[in-house]
Each structure stands twice: as C-alpha cells, then as structure tokens.
Scaffold this motif. Structure first.
Motif, short mmCIF file in Angstrom:
data_model
loop_
_atom_site.label_atom_id
_atom_site.label_comp_id
_atom_site.label_asym_id
_atom_site.label_seq_id
_atom_site.Cartn_x
_atom_site.Cartn_y
_atom_site.Cartn_z
N UNK A 379 0.85 -1.15 -0.01
CA UNK A 379 -0.10 -0.05 0.02
C UNK A 379 0.92 1.22 -0.10
N UNK A 380 0.20 2.22 -0.15
CA UNK A 380 1.09 3.77 -0.02
C UNK A 380 2.00 3.62 1.10
N UNK A 381 1.45 3.15 2.19
CA UNK A 381 2.38 3.13 3.49
C UNK A 381 3.49 2.31 3.40
N UNK A 454 -7.23 19.48 -4.89
CA UNK A 454 -6.77 18.08 -5.63
C UNK A 454 -6.57 16.96 -4.38
N UNK A 455 -6.04 17.51 -3.29
CA UNK A 455 -5.89 16.58 -2.30
C UNK A 455 -7.39 16.02 -1.82
N UNK A 456 -8.21 16.96 -1.87
CA UNK A 456 -9.47 16.43 -1.40
C UNK A 456 -10.03 15.75 -2.18
N UNK A 772 1.39 11.67 1.72
CA UNK A 772 1.49 10.80 0.40
C UNK A 772 0.56 11.38 -0.67
N UNK A 773 -0.51 12.01 -0.34
CA UNK A 773 -1.44 12.68 -1.31
C UNK A 773 -0.35 13.59 -2.17
#
Ligand code: GLU
Length: 959
Positions: A379-381, A454-456, A772-773
């Motif tokens: 995953x991203x983490x 964008x993050x939202x 990460x976003x």
C-alpha cells in the motif's frame, strides 16, 4: 500393547529429550563437534548466517562447541559435491548443511543416507523427507494450499500464472489441479530467464494485450525485481491489475516504485522484518556496525532457516550427546557409518524449536508443520499485513486486514471536514475577481487553493477556507513562547490545516506538524534590473580580457620578429633589384624589421601592405597570422557587439557579499517581510555571527526597518521597484514577481534551501495521508502543472520572458581563444622548419657547386644572417648563376657562385663599373618601389670577395 512398533522410536526420542532438558548424569562437559557445510559458490549470505549461529552457540552455550568446516562447490556439479562430502566425512563431522542447488543436494543426500550422516537442508524440495534428511523449508504442497486459499479468498476466477522454470512449474502445476477447469480459466506463461536474457517484456506485453488483469507470479528472487519493473514498463501496474507473488522473499526487494501505482500486490512472508529479535540477528549476520531497523528487510528466508537449522541441530546434538561418537568415515569403506546419525536426525524431527521462522516442528512424515505466514499487501504506506495463514488452523487463512497503521489508511480522512487557513498572498491564495457575488470556498483561487482541491479529490475530505487577513505566517514570541499568525491559529484550534507560502522551519516544525514539502525554494535578492551604464573611455578594449590583449601584443611582436628572421634565411626572399640586369651585383631583401612589423600590423587591421612574400616559410607564417587575425578580429567584433548592447548593473552588486559591502556607500536599503521566515533566517545568522555577510545584512535590514516595515511581500516588491531597495524574498515568489514586473530581477543565487508545506496541529493522524497525497500529486505531474498555471499562464504571467537586454556580456578570456593561439604557434614552428629546410637545400647545393665544404658554407651564411642591419647581398655572377637564378620567372636565384680562380674577372673594372651603375639606378628605383629598402636605412653592401678567397659564394662574409 500400549505402543505400536511404529511409535517406539518416537518414544525413545521423547525420553532422550526429557534427559536432555534435565541433563545426563554421564554427559561430558562442553564437547566439541565438527559440522560440515557445503555451499554453492554464490551463497555467501547463507554462509554468514551459518557462521553467526555457530558463533552464538560457541559463545553462549556452555555445553557444546561446534567447529565449522566449509566447502564451496559450483552449482549442479555432482562430482564436486561427492568429493566435498567425502572430504568432510574423513574429517569426522557429525552433520552436513547444504548445498542449495538440486543436483548437488541430491548427491550429498545419497552419501549421507549411506553413511547415516544427518543432512540438513533449507531449500524448496518436494521429495519425501526420509532417511537422514531434515529440511526446514515449508513443504511445497502446504504452500500450494496457501496460494489456493488466497486466490479463492480474493475471488479470482480467471487468472494468468507467470512461472519461471521447472521448479516453479511444479509448484504452480499442483495449484492448477485444485481449480475446477469449468469455472476457472487459468493461462500459464513462462518467464524464461535463460532464453530471454532478462527481457520478459514480450511475454508481459502479450498478457497485457490479452486484457488479463489477475496474475499469480512465481519466480526466483533474482529475477523478481526485473519482472516487476518490466511489468510496470509495459503497463501492467495500474489500479486495475492484481498480483499474487509467491516468492517468500518478496519483502526483501525494493517495492517503493510500485507503492503508489495503486496495483493490488499481495505477497506472503515467513519472517516478520520488523521483529526486534530478527532485526538484531540480521544486523549480526550482515555484520552491520550499528543495529539498524531496516536490516530485517534484507534477511531472506534461506538465511533465517540456515540460522534456525544450526541452532536446532545443536539442540538435537546436545540431546543425543551420550550416544554420539564422532568418527572419521571413508566413502570407500562400506562399513563406515556414524552410528548415532539417525538418532540425531530423529531427535531433530522430534524437537520443537522457536526459531526466527516461527516454531519449527515436523510432522510424522518429516515435513515442517504448524507454520504461519503473514499475508501482506503493498500500500502507499509500504508492506501492510492484511492477514495470516497457519497450517494448523481451520480455516488456515484468516484475512482480517490487521496491523494497518491508521495513519497509512488513505480512507482515514474521508468525509472529514477541515478548516483550512490561507493568506491572500499571490499566487498562493487570492480572491477571485468576479462581478457576481461569490460565497464560501468559491471566493478563493490560487496555487495553494488548488492543491487543497486536488488533495480533497484524492483523499475524499471536505474543507472550508478561512483567511488570515494580517498575512502573518507565524512567529514565536521570544518572551512568552507564544506563536502568532496562522501557526498560532493551528495551535489554538482556529483551523485544522494551513497552506500558503508557509515555510517549513525547524522552530515551526517543533510547534506544529508539516506534510512533506509541496514546493522547494530558497532565499534570494529582488532588485531593479540593471540600467545601461555609460560606456567607459576605453570600452573598445572590453571585449577581450586583459590577458588576451597581453598575449596578442606578444604574438604581434613575436610573429614580426620570426618573419624578419625567416625572411633573412630564406634564399627566395633575396631578389635581384634590377630585373633587367641579368647579373646583379647584389640582391636585396624586402623583409627588414620595419617592413615585417608593417606587414603584420596591416594584417591585423585587415589592410594590405603591398609586401609580397615569396618563400614557402614566410608565406606559411603569413598564412598562419592571417588565420589568427581573422579569428581574433571576428571574435572581437562579435564580443564588441554584445558589449555594446549589454546593460550593466547600476549600482553594481552581484551577490550578498557585494551588497552588504556596498550598501551604505551606494545608499541601497535592505528589507524582508516583517516576522517572516526570511527575516528570522537572518536573525538567527546574526545571532551566530554578527560580522558575517548574513549578520551585516540583518543589521542593515533592521536599520531600514526603522523607516519602513514590510507587512507583506507585495509592499517589499513595490519598494524594490522604486529603486535602491534590495528585498530579500523566497525565490519562487521572486520568480512570480519577475515574470510580471519586468523592471525587477533576481540577483545572486539562493542563500538556503527549504520548502513550503501544509501545517497542522502536532500529532495529527491525517499527516501521512496528506503527505502521501502530495507525493502522488508530485508523481503524476499535477504540482508542476499547477505551478505552470499560476506562475506562467494566469494573472499576467510570462510577460518578461524575452527580455534579453540584461544578459551579462563577459570579456573573452584566454580559454575562449586558446586554440587560435596554439594553431598560430604550431604554424610558426612549421614555417621555421620549412625555412631551415629551404636554406639547408640551398647551402647544400651551393657547397656542391663551389666545392666548399657544407659546414664552411653554413658558417659563412649563418654569420651573414646575424648581421641584421644588412639587407643587401653582393653577388658574383657566373654563367651557372644566370642559369639557375632565373629572374624572368621570378624564381629564387639559387647558386650565385664565384668559381675559384675567376676572381680576376670579377674584380675587373667592368664589374666595378657595373656595380656603381647598379647602385645609382637602385637609389632611383628605391624611391618608387616599396620592395626596396629606402636609401636612408639601407645597410652597407657587402664587399666583393677577394681574389684569393676560396670561400667565394655570394654570401662571402669577408669584410
Ligand atoms: N514564507 C515566509 C514565511 O513562511 C514568508 C515570506 C518570507 O519571509 O520571505 O514566513
């Protein structure tokens, strides 16, 4: 009967274990045993693991001591395997570890079976575990079950199996049997590492074209990274693709490049790389100097199993100690055996040992049982454990998505609403220009506003913008320690997030949390563009650096001198002054020093001098000089053009040092945004060193501040536009301003390096999600796109692009024209060489004709050359001379010779008369002909040769 016969050995083992635990009364203390290990040449890490285990046993176990005999053999070489095994047996070993390759292992196993030597393996092997073999690797069939459970649990119906070789085919072949062909469609494709030479793209492209989205990948760890990279290259790593990777060492390779690809990658691992015990062992195995947390991610299964195997073997050895009698065994003597070998093996299989790879336990067939595997997803983490598989549990697979750190959960902030504080600083946050009334978030636009949008969109949160009207980003009060500005608002809970040109500083990062930077920057100087400085009196000299001028003069003098010398020694340059007189009494040479200098000067000025050169050497040097002057004059002209159009800074400073040194003298004021990160940067520097450039700049800044406080960057920019005001600002903001205000420019380089980040309260759980976003926005080019939009396209961006006037012209220095100098020097040397050649030929010819030895002739000639003032040569004409010295065609009158004994003739009155006549007519002619020396500077003519001289050449140097 309580026990069947089958259970007897097991009972015996259990009794021994009990004794082992409580001690044998007859056991000796600390006995030393030899163990052997055979490694395939490439397995150095396994060897390290083995040595580390032996070291620990010898250091910490008082009951037993192991000495290790290691053999290294090539892979799949049964002959070497046999030899190594027999050598070890002759040394009296009690067990053999390894080797890893199949052929070698089978060879060792057959000898060990015969000689009853325990053979310990840690490799994937689907053969029955009988005889003296103990294999700690999980049984292949059980692993196949894991893959099956996982595929079923993930709900895959159709999938592609990508396998590498026979071994992996055996593994996945068993798997296909478990699926119902009617309901499942399974396609198999081989990634042949040998045939493909490491290029798996053709196969991967083929499956990509087929539209397959689910893959079970079974290959060795050696090629796994290549396969994944190439899969990404051909487009198999997108959010719609799913991979189950069977290699149990998947966690040891670099997975970062796929972390943000949104591909569903599932792996399994035996080891818990974050387990402290395992990390500690890995640190020792890899002989790393410090305990390092990531070491666990390097440890492969085979290494951990080797470590466990040695530990377990030592325990079994201790347990069966009274029975173990190490003997030297010959491979060639059929009766030689290790009598206690089977006991040790049974003891090992009966033991239960908590190793690095979990609890090691064997079933009745000798296969490892009751083992567990972690199932993880990328995953991203990073690698996130989402389940567990345990062979002893029913059902074995338990997918629970456990251990997911909340901060890595991208859904964590979904549907949350954040209060986002911004400032109205161009271009980060601005009010939308609109004729219609706007409400809520619609009122704002800008780079920072777009980032939040964008993050939202990615993270699914909601937001409400709040505006900090006083533009204060945040400064800590030195006395109270309280923060003001938007940092203070965060701490006080007024807002949840803050975004603007908010610099991440150390102090701020102690008070609040920041995401990773979304923009990198550094402090620089904003100043008015240089205005055109009035040209100096000697500005014509500017195009060349001083050293170039110096060298030019040296060349000018040097080449003139060399031309003069070459002119003297080149016979062709001596010519008959009266072409109508066939037998001149003397020859003249036009290349005296003055003419040479004039000729060279004329060339530089691109003018003719009407001096015509005749010999090869002088023409060559002239050619070189023309080439030199052509390039130098063109360079000068080109450079002069840019100098004439260049504007020089006025007042002049090009960096911080020059600014602080000249600021007061030139009445330049200095400033930065009040209470901003830039000002506090200088303040900190001032505290560290008052008299450094930064310290001085801060002092000047404070002086200017008494008269003018810059509340926001806009004010500083306006002040800078007025002139004589150097405004310290962050370079990204400078770039924005200089693209719109063409009278401003950035002076000097960045003074530091830092970034803007989104701030939030300390220990906010959504920090990683936002970080990460941001990484994602960076990776997919969104941030760059937004930067382009707000810097170059919107609000009058890109106006000052084509302003080339401020380009700085620098004088052409030596390195720019070095080549031209070298070519000229080379040409000059070549010309000298030709002159010497020409002259030598002439002297040789002359010495032949006159019969005077060559050296004598050379001496005479040389003496004459050094009488620099004389530019005429007297000549005694003979019949031969007229033949050779043809003046009709203007050729070199070689060989003007005077024969021995003909002196009388030459000394005759006739000759004298002719000479005086010639002189008279020459003085007339010299007034009109440039090629002749003017009478005033003419050197005395050489006297005619004496009658008795036998050195009677036309260069006879008698005085
Ligand atoms: N970015 C600065 C800050 O966060 C403001 C501008 C500056 O100091 O140059 O305080």
């Amino acid at each position: 009967m309580i026990f069947s016969q089958k259970h007897l050995p097991l009972f015996f083992v259990r009794v021994l274990i009990v004794f082992a635990n409580f001690g044998f009364p007859w056991a000796q203390d600390n006995r030393e045993y030899k163990i052997g290990a055979i490694f395939d040449e490439s397995n150095s890490n396994q060897e390290r693991a083995l040595k580390e285990a032996v070291r620990e046993i010898n250091e910490f176990d008082e009951d037993i001591n192991l000495s290790l005999l290691i053999k290294r053999i090539p892979r799949d070489n049964p002959y070497e395997a046999t030899k190594a095994t027999c050598d070890l047996l002759e040394d009296g070993i009690v067990g053999i570890f390894g080797p890893f390759s199949e052929d070698n292992s089978n060879t060792v196993q057959s000898i060990c079976d015969l000689k009853e030597i325990p053979h310990i393996e840690v490799r994937w092997d689907d053969y029955p575990q009988n005889g003296t073999l103990v294999n700690l690797h999980p049984y292949p069939d059980t692993l196949t079950k894991t893959y099956y459970d996982l595929i079923v649990s993930w709900g895959w119906k159709n999938f592609v199996i990508l396998y590498e070789n026979n071994e992996s085919l055996q593994r996945v072949g068993e798997l296909t049997k478990l699926f119902e062909p009617k309901t499942n469609r399974i396609v198999m494709r081989q990634l042949n590492s040998v045939k493909s030479g490491g290029n798996y793209r053709p196969v991967l492209k083929e499956v990509w074209r087929s539209g397959a989205t689910h893959f079970l990948l079974d290959c060795s760890i050696e090629i796994l990274e290549d396969v994944l990279r190439q899969a990404q290259q051909v487009g198999l790593m997108t959010s719609k693709h799913n991979f189950i990777i069977t290699n149990l060492d998947l966690h040891t390779i670099e997975l970062m490049p796929y972390q943000y690809s949104e591909t569903n990658i599932t792996g399994m691992r035996f080891l818990d790389p974050e387990n402290v015990n395992l990390t500690e062992k890995a640190t020792n195995i890899y002989e790393s100097e410090n305990f390092q947390i990531f070491m666990g991610y390097r440890l492969r299964l085979s290494e951990a199993l080797t470590y466990d195997a040695v530990k377990m073997f030592a325990n079994a050895l201790k347990a069966s100690e009274p029975l173990v009698e190490p003997t030297k065994i010959s491979c060639y003597n059929g009766n030689d055996k290790l009598r206690s070998g089977t006991t040790i093996v049974n003891m090992m299989k009966g033991l239960e040992y908590p190793g690095l790879t979990g609890v090691i336990k064997f079933d009745i067939k000798g296969f490892r049982t009751n083992f567990g595997l972690d199932i993880f997803e990328l995953m991203e983490g990073g690698q996130t454990v989402v389940g567990h598989w345990n062979s002893s549990k029913i059902p074995p697979l338990n997918i629970s998505r456990i251990n997911i750190p909340p901060e890595f959960d991208s859904d964590d902030i979904r549907n949350k609403t954040f209060k986002v504080m911004i400032t109205l600083t161009e271009p980060y946050g601005m009010r939308v220009d609109s004729l219609l009334p706007l409400y809520g978030n619609d009122q704002y636009e800008g780079f920072a506003v777009d980032i939040i949008k964008e993050l939202a969109a990615i993270r699914g949160f909601n937001y409400t913008f709040l505006v900090r009207e006083d533009m204060k980003n945040g400064e800590q009060d030195a006395k109270t320690g309280k923060w003001n500005g938007i940092i203070g608002d965060l701490i006080d809970g007024v807002s949840d997030l803050a975004i603007c040109d908010l610099t991440i500083t150390m102090k701020r990062a102690q008070a609040v949390d920041f995401t990773g930077p979304f923009m990198m920057l550094g402090i620089s100087i904003l100043y008015t563009k240089p205005t055109k400085a009035p040209p100096s009196f000697f500005s014509f000299a500017d195009p060349f650096a001083f050293e170039v001028w110096k060298l030019l003069i040296v060349c000018w003098v040097g080449v003139a001198l060399i031309l003069f010398i070459l002119g003297r020694i080149s016979p062709t340059e001596w010519e008959n002054p009266y072409p109508c007189i066939e037998e001149p009494e003397y020859l003249v040479n036009q290349l005296d020093l003055r003419n040479c200098v004039w000729f060279i000067t004329g060339s530089i000025m691109q003018q003719g001098s009407e001096i015509e050169l005749k010999s090869i050497s002088t023409r060559m040097i002239a050619g070189m000089w023309w080439f030199f002057t052509l390039l130098m004059v063109s360079s000068y002209t080109a450079s002069l053009a840019s100098f004439l159009t260049t504007e020089k800074p006025d007042p002049h400073f090009e960096n911080l040092h020059e600014l602080v040194e000249n600021a007061e003298a030139k009445h330049i004021r200095i400033g930065a945004k009040d209470g901003g990160a830039t000002e506090s940067f200088f303040k900190d520097k001032y505290a560290a060193d008052e008299n450094g450039d930064f310290g001085k700049a801060y002092k000047l800044m404070m002086k200017s501040r008494e008269f003018l406080k810059i509340k926001e960057n806009k004010d500083g920019v306006a002040e800078a536009q007025k002139g004589y005001y150097a405004f310290f600002m962050e370079d990204q903001s400078i770039e924005y301003e200089t693209q719109r205000k063409c009278d401003l420019t950035q002076v000097g380089n960045k003074l530091d390096e830092k970034g803007y980040g989104i701030a939030m309260r300390k220990n906010s759980t959504y920090r990683n999600s936002l970080s990460t976003g941001i990484l994602k926005l960076q990776n997919n080019g969104k941030l760059a796109e937004l930067k382009r939009k707000w810097w170059e396209e919107r609000k009058g961006g890109g106006q000052c692009y084509d302003d080339g006037g401020s380009s700085d012209a620098t004088p052409l220095n030596l390195s720019g024209v070095e080549g031209v100098f070298w070519v000229t020097i080379g040409g000059t040397i070549l010309a000298i060489f030709f002159a010497i050649l020409e002259n030598s030929m002439y002297i040789l010819k002359k010495s032949r004709r006159t019969g005077v030895p060559f050296l004598e002739t050379l001496k005479d000639e040389t003496k004459f050359y050094f009488r620099f003032g004389e530019m005429e040569k007297e000549v005694g004409m003979t019949e031969e001379s007229t033949k050779e010295g043809s003046e009709e065609n203007g050729e070199i009158p070689y060989g003007f010779v005077q024969k021995e004994g003909s002196a009388e003739t030459i000394q005759s009155k006739k000759s004298k008369k002719r000479r005086s006549r010639s002189r008279r007519s020459r003085s007339k002619r010299s007034r009109t002909n440039m090629e002749l020396r003017p009478p005033s500077v003419r050197s005395p003519s050489r006297k005619p040769p004496s009658v008795n001289s036998n050195q009677t050449g036309w260069l006879n140097n008698e005085n």
